[in-house]
Write a protein that holds these residues in place. Structure first.
Motif, PDB file in Angstrom:
ATOM      1  N   THR A 100       0.826  -1.207   0.000  1.00 58.39           N
ATOM      2  CA  THR A 100       0.000   0.000   0.000  1.00 58.39           C
ATOM      3  C   THR A 100       0.859   1.256   0.000  1.00 58.39           C
ATOM      4  OG1 THR A 100      -0.124  -0.041   2.432  1.00 58.39           O
ATOM      5  CG2 THR A 100      -1.881  -1.158   1.218  1.00 58.39           C
ATOM      6  N   THR A 101       2.074   1.170   0.527  1.00 58.60           N
ATOM      7  CA  THR A 101       2.937   2.348   0.573  1.00 58.60           C
ATOM      8  C   THR A 101       3.413   2.749  -0.817  1.00 58.60           C
ATOM      9  OG1 THR A 101       4.801   0.869   1.072  1.00 58.60           O
ATOM     10  CG2 THR A 101       3.718   1.967   2.932  1.00 58.60           C
ATOM     11  N   ILE A 102       3.570   1.787  -1.711  1.00 55.23           N
ATOM     12  CA  ILE A 102       3.880   2.127  -3.106  1.00 55.23           C
ATOM     13  C   ILE A 102       2.622   2.651  -3.786  1.00 55.23           C
ATOM     14  CG2 ILE A 102       4.687   1.261  -5.325  1.00 55.23           C
ATOM     15  CD1 ILE A 102       6.402  -0.755  -3.885  1.00 55.23           C
ATOM     16  N   GLY A 103       1.511   1.991  -3.533  1.00 57.69           N
ATOM     17  CA  GLY A 103       0.259   2.459  -4.095  1.00 57.69           C
ATOM     18  C   GLY A 103      -0.087   3.870  -3.673  1.00 57.69           C
ATOM     19  N   ALA A 104       0.311   4.253  -2.462  1.00 59.07           N
ATOM     20  CA  ALA A 104      -0.001   5.595  -1.953  1.00 59.07           C
ATOM     21  C   ALA A 104       0.666   6.687  -2.761  1.00 59.07           C
ATOM     22  CB  ALA A 104       0.410   5.713  -0.490  1.00 59.07           C
ATOM     23  N   THR A 105       1.755   6.376  -3.466  1.00 60.88           N
ATOM     24  CA  THR A 105       2.417   7.375  -4.300  1.00 60.88           C
ATOM     25  C   THR A 105       1.742   7.520  -5.656  1.00 60.88           C
ATOM     26  OG1 THR A 105       3.975   5.838  -5.364  1.00 60.88           O
ATOM     27  CG2 THR A 105       4.606   6.732  -3.213  1.00 60.88           C
ATOM     28  N   GLN A 106       0.816   6.614  -5.961  1.00 56.80           N
ATOM     29  CA  GLN A 106       0.151   6.633  -7.263  1.00 56.80           C
ATOM     30  C   GLN A 106      -1.356   6.872  -7.162  1.00 56.80           C
ATOM     31  OE1 GLN A 106       1.286   3.147  -9.570  1.00 56.80           O
ATOM     32  NE2 GLN A 106       3.274   3.060  -8.560  1.00 56.80           N
ATOM     33  N   ALA A 107      -1.894   6.727  -5.961  1.00 54.15           N
ATOM     34  CA  ALA A 107      -3.341   6.844  -5.781  1.00 54.15           C
ATOM     35  C   ALA A 107      -3.794   8.288  -6.004  1.00 54.15           C
ATOM     36  CB  ALA A 107      -3.736   6.393  -4.374  1.00 54.15           C
ATOM     37  N   VAL A 108      -4.924   8.436  -6.658  1.00 55.47           N
ATOM     38  CA  VAL A 108      -5.541   9.738  -6.881  1.00 55.47           C
ATOM     39  C   VAL A 108      -6.871   9.763  -6.131  1.00 55.47           C
ATOM     40  CG1 VAL A 108      -6.464  11.330  -8.599  1.00 55.47           C
ATOM     41  CG2 VAL A 108      -4.443   9.946  -9.137  1.00 55.47           C
ATOM     42  N   LEU A 109      -7.051  10.753  -5.296  1.00 60.42           N
ATOM     43  CA  LEU A 109      -8.255  10.836  -4.473  1.00 60.42           C
ATOM     44  C   LEU A 109      -9.478  11.136  -5.334  1.00 60.42           C
ATOM     45  CD1 LEU A 109      -9.111  10.753  -1.436  1.00 60.42           C
ATOM     46  CD2 LEU A 109      -8.950  13.248  -1.468  1.00 60.42           C
ATOM     47  N   SER A 110     -10.496  10.301  -5.206  1.00 60.51           N
ATOM     48  CA  SER A 110     -11.732  10.511  -5.952  1.00 60.51           C
ATOM     49  C   SER A 110     -12.602  11.544  -5.248  1.00 60.51           C
ATOM     50  CB  SER A 110     -12.500   9.199  -6.074  1.00 60.51           C
ATOM     51  OG  SER A 110     -13.021   8.811  -4.803  1.00 60.51           O
ATOM     52  N   GLU A 111     -13.673  11.977  -5.924  1.00 55.17           N
ATOM     53  CA  GLU A 111     -14.606  12.913  -5.302  1.00 55.17           C
ATOM     54  C   GLU A 111     -15.274  12.273  -4.092  1.00 55.17           C
ATOM     55  OE1 GLU A 111     -17.391  14.767  -7.844  1.00 55.17           O
ATOM     56  OE2 GLU A 111     -15.887  15.706  -9.122  1.00 55.17           O
ATOM     57  N   LEU A 112     -15.628  10.990  -4.214  1.00 52.66           N
ATOM     58  CA  LEU A 112     -16.214  10.298  -3.069  1.00 52.66           C
ATOM     59  C   LEU A 112     -15.211  10.215  -1.928  1.00 52.66           C
ATOM     60  CD1 LEU A 112     -18.414   8.630  -1.679  1.00 52.66           C
ATOM     61  CD2 LEU A 112     -17.511   6.600  -2.868  1.00 52.66           C
ATOM     62  N   GLY A 113     -13.965   9.961  -2.260  1.00 55.22           N
ATOM     63  CA  GLY A 113     -12.942   9.889  -1.226  1.00 55.22           C
ATOM     64  C   GLY A 113     -12.784  11.186  -0.473  1.00 55.22           C
ATOM     65  N   ALA A 114     -12.865  12.308  -1.193  1.00 54.33           N
ATOM     66  CA  ALA A 114     -12.774  13.616  -0.542  1.00 54.33           C
ATOM     67  C   ALA A 114     -13.949  13.829   0.398  1.00 54.33           C
ATOM     68  CB  ALA A 114     -12.722  14.715  -1.595  1.00 54.33           C
ATOM     69  N   GLU A 115     -15.154  13.461  -0.043  1.00 50.74           N
ATOM     70  CA  GLU A 115     -16.333  13.572   0.816  1.00 50.74           C
ATOM     71  C   GLU A 115     -16.167  12.708   2.061  1.00 50.74           C
ATOM     72  OE1 GLU A 115     -18.973  15.367   0.733  1.00 50.74           O
ATOM     73  OE2 GLU A 115     -19.362  16.040  -1.327  1.00 50.74           O
ATOM     74  N   GLN A 116     -15.638  11.494   1.886  1.00 51.00           N
ATOM     75  CA  GLN A 116     -15.471  10.588   3.015  1.00 51.00           C
ATOM     76  C   GLN A 116     -14.469  11.136   4.033  1.00 51.00           C
ATOM     77  OE1 GLN A 116     -14.412   7.132   0.684  1.00 51.00           O
ATOM     78  NE2 GLN A 116     -16.432   6.206   0.972  1.00 51.00           N
ATOM     79  N   LEU A 117     -13.401  11.745   3.553  1.00 55.59           N
ATOM     80  CA  LEU A 117     -12.410  12.314   4.472  1.00 55.59           C
ATOM     81  C   LEU A 117     -12.999  13.478   5.259  1.00 55.59           C
ATOM     82  CD1 LEU A 117      -9.172  12.244   2.293  1.00 55.59           C
ATOM     83  CD2 LEU A 117      -9.605  10.917   4.368  1.00 55.59           C
ATOM     84  N   GLU A 118     -13.800  14.304   4.584  1.00 52.23           N
ATOM     85  CA  GLU A 118     -14.418  15.428   5.291  1.00 52.23           C
ATOM     86  C   GLU A 118     -15.417  14.938   6.335  1.00 52.23           C
ATOM     87  OE1 GLU A 118     -17.582  18.682   5.665  1.00 52.23           O
ATOM     88  OE2 GLU A 118     -17.771  16.804   4.527  1.00 52.23           O
ATOM     89  N   THR A 119     -16.211  13.930   5.971  1.00 59.45           N
ATOM     90  CA  THR A 119     -17.161  13.351   6.923  1.00 59.45           C
ATOM     91  C   THR A 119     -16.429  12.724   8.105  1.00 59.45           C
ATOM     92  OG1 THR A 119     -18.759  12.924   5.158  1.00 59.45           O
ATOM     93  CG2 THR A 119     -19.021  11.675   7.189  1.00 59.45           C
ATOM     94  N   ALA A 120     -15.350  12.026   7.817  1.00 58.09           N
ATOM     95  CA  ALA A 120     -14.571  11.400   8.886  1.00 58.09           C
ATOM     96  C   ALA A 120     -13.990  12.455   9.822  1.00 58.09           C
ATOM     97  CB  ALA A 120     -13.452  10.558   8.283  1.00 58.09           C
ATOM     98  N   ALA A 121     -13.496  13.558   9.258  1.00 62.48           N
ATOM     99  CA  ALA A 121     -12.915  14.619  10.084  1.00 62.48           C
ATOM    100  C   ALA A 121     -13.971  15.228  11.000  1.00 62.48           C
ATOM    101  CB  ALA A 121     -12.287  15.695   9.198  1.00 62.48           C
TER     102      ALA A 121
END
Length: 607
Positions: free
Chosen positions: A145-166
């Motif tokens: 996952t640490t290699i994947g983390a350098t290539q992952a692009v945050l989706s719109e749903l992912g951004a919403e999920q991070l804001e909700t989590a915060a």
């Protein structure tokens, strides 16, 4: 004029509450007047995050972080960056001396993995915090996952999920007097409290001190939320929500700085090294000692880095962080969803698979932290079982057990079962639901313990063998010999099948057996020109092979740096493999050497 950020409103949001959410989120992302972004009541969190991340990335490429100056560098002092999903154009060359070999020619912007995100939250807010589960899954690349983390692009749903989590995390802090006393440490209505907790929490969350502009912006948000609601705790909640949804918390930026010892390369700054070490060893942000060392400029010296690594390995968080490495390297997460055909394997159950994982985790801890070695992990006789595994393996259950029923046992020297290749965790996951798979087992060993990368099978070749429930009397050895008559299959199968055939005495659940289809099992094989017979011979051969030491270094390097080594880096990798052998495969003895090496602490200047 139309707003530049548009999107659907969240169900139940009023205009005022939505505007408030956007204002909080914008503060967390670093938006200030004059940045070219406006916020409307129709704006979506996802759209805002996407625009802000684009702005942040563009600023990093240009040499600054745009409006918020989060890097602390003046415009023009940047050095370029490889963005998630962008080709890095390859690596520069190297030479045979590990101390002089050039490091990777990339600067990374990487998102925290789910494990790093969760551990960072708990280290910041306390272990009693309930972690969010509805966040975007990790991208796995080359096992990690640490290699994947350098290539992952945050989706719109992912951004919403991070804001909700915060928002949820901030509410948990404010709603629990014990948690908020731990996190905030003062009464927010007191004159200096807001500034103190903003500086303290922000420093830990962002893994660096806040800039003066950031400090002022968060203090302004606190005052705004307090004035709007008439409650200072609303100000606290707003600030925490903004910080925990900020790209400066969710992402790790590594820009580097000129290396006074070598003008042809860069080194990671002392503060960047603090995060680099803590994420690699603890899967979390730096503690106070490491952060202070980073701020003092100490972590550009190999000796200081080695001292910190030694200290960190003695901390319980190292078992958590490196446990994640072993779980990904050895594929332990597969056990969580494993199933077998219960008509053939009635003892198969989620509880048994959980026991298998528990055994592997204890073997890893013994090898990494209790005086063992990585060689013994492969070929050692000491292991850990509970009553379920003792019954499966045909050994006596331990009399002294821990809280989960596991106890240490010594497998007989004249027996076949040894090391991780003799565990149900490996044998069951690298089998089919109804039968063993010598090919799967061989591929696993070649890829994970020897780092031999095999091509995928040709698209026009039938790869499925009988599932073991038919009336055929042919053993798997005979079926594979027949399969290898196809010349397009023979080359790869010759590299993997001997390994799997040496393990055929263990069924698809990991129990010992002597026959297959009523015929005696033959575990004699030829591997690398060496005659072997059974698991014990195979395990010793692999553990003693120089390729194993090199592969262990590769796996650690890939996980801790988030980077797959290039061919030009192999001389340095081979030199580090020699250091691992000199350390007698002791992880605590080797990791300080790895993390103080130029390969870990420096980077080439992008062209």
């Amino acid at each position: 004029m139309p707003d530049p950020i548009e999107g659907p409103s969240r169900a139940g949001d009023t205009g005022d509450s939505r505007s408030e959410r956007m204002r909080i989120f914008a503060h967390g992302c670093g938006v200030v007047a004059g940045c070219g972004l406006t916020i409307s009541r129709a704006a979506s969190t996802a759209g805002l995050m996407a625009s802000l991340m684009a702005s942040l990335m563009a600023g990093l490429v240009a040499g600054s972080t745009g409006c918020d100056a989060a890097s602390g560098r003046a415009p023009g002092e940047g050095i370029g960056i490889i963005l998630p999903g962008q080709d890095d154009g390859g690596e520069d060359g190297g030479d045979a001396d590990a101390a002089e070999a050039p490091p990777p020619a990339r600067v990374q912007l990487r998102r925290l993995t789910r494990a790093q995100y969760g551990a960072s939250i708990q280290d910041l807010l306390g272990t009693q915090i309930e972690l969010p589960t509805a966040i975007e899954p990790d991208l796995v690349v080359d096992l990690y996952t640490t290699i994947g983390a350098t290539q992952a692009v945050l989706s719109e749903l992912g951004a919403e999920q991070l804001e909700t989590a915060a928002r949820d995390l901030a509410e948990q802090v404010v709603d629990d007097p014990a948690i908020r006393a731990h996190v905030i440490g003062c009464e927010p209505s007191a004159p200096d409290c807001a500034g103190q907790f903003i500086a303290s929490v922000g420093r830990q969350a962002f893994r660096r001190p806040l800039t003066a502009d950031e400090q002022a912006r968060y203090e302004g948000l606190f005052s705004s939320m307090q004035g709007l609601h008439g409650d200072p705790w609303e100000g606290v909640q707003g600030v925490l929500t903004a910080m925990l949804s900020s790209p400066h918390f969710v992402y790790v930026v590594e820009l580097g700085e000129p290396d006074p010892g070598d003008e042809a390369r860069l080194r990671f700054s002392s503060l960047e090294m603090a995060s680099r070490l803590s994420l690699a060893l603890w899967a979390s942000g730096p503690d106070e000692v490491l952060l202070a060392a980073g701020e003092a400029g100490e972590l550009v010296e190999p000796e200081a880095i080695e001292a910190q690594v030694e200290r960190m390995l003695a901390d319980p968080r190292a078992r958590r962080g490196l446990g994640r490495f072993f779980a990904e390297w050895l594929g332990l997460d597969v056990l969580d969803g494993l199933s077998k055909e219960t008509a053939l394997f009635p003892q198969a159950s989620p509880e048994l698979f959980a026991s298998m994982r528990g055994q592997m985790e204890r073997m890893v801890e013994d090898a990494a932290f209790e005086g063992g070695s990585l060689q013994a992990l492969v070929a050692g006789r000491r292991t850990f079982v509970d009553a379920r595994l003792a019954a499966l393996y045909g050994v006596a259950a331990p009399t002294e057990v821990d809280a989960e029923g596991f106890g240490e046992i010594e497998l007989p020297q004249d027996g076949q079962r040894t090391g991780i290749l003799g565990t149900g965790a490996f044998l069951a996951t690298q089998s089919r639901r109804t039968r063993t798979s010598p090919t799967l087992r061989g591929v696993w060993v070649q890829a994970r313990l020897r780092c031999h990368e095999l091509p995928p099978p040709p698209p026009d070749v039938e790869t499925d063998l009988p599932d073991g429930t038919d009336d055929s009397e042919m053993t798997l050895r005979e079926l594979l010999e027949q399969h290898r008559e196809n010349p397009t299959c023979a080359g790869c199968h010759a590299q993997v099948d001997p390994i799997g055939l040496a393990l055929e005495s263990y069924d698809a659940l990991g129990a010992f057996r002597t026959t297959d289809r009523g015929q005696p099992i033959d575990t004699s094989v030829d591997l690398d020109g060496v005659a072997l017979d059974g698991l014990s011979d195979l395990a010793e051969h692999i553990a003693d092979d120089p390729a194993f030491a090199t592969c262990v270094v590769k796996q650690l390097y890939r996980y801790t740096t988030g980077h797959h080594e290039a061919p030009e880096e192999m001389p340095a990798i081979e030199a580090l493999a020699g250091a691992l052998v000199d350390a007698e495969f002791s992880l605590p003895a080797f990791l300080p050497r790895l993390m103080s090496s130029p390969q870990f602490r420096t980077l080439a200047i992008p062209e």
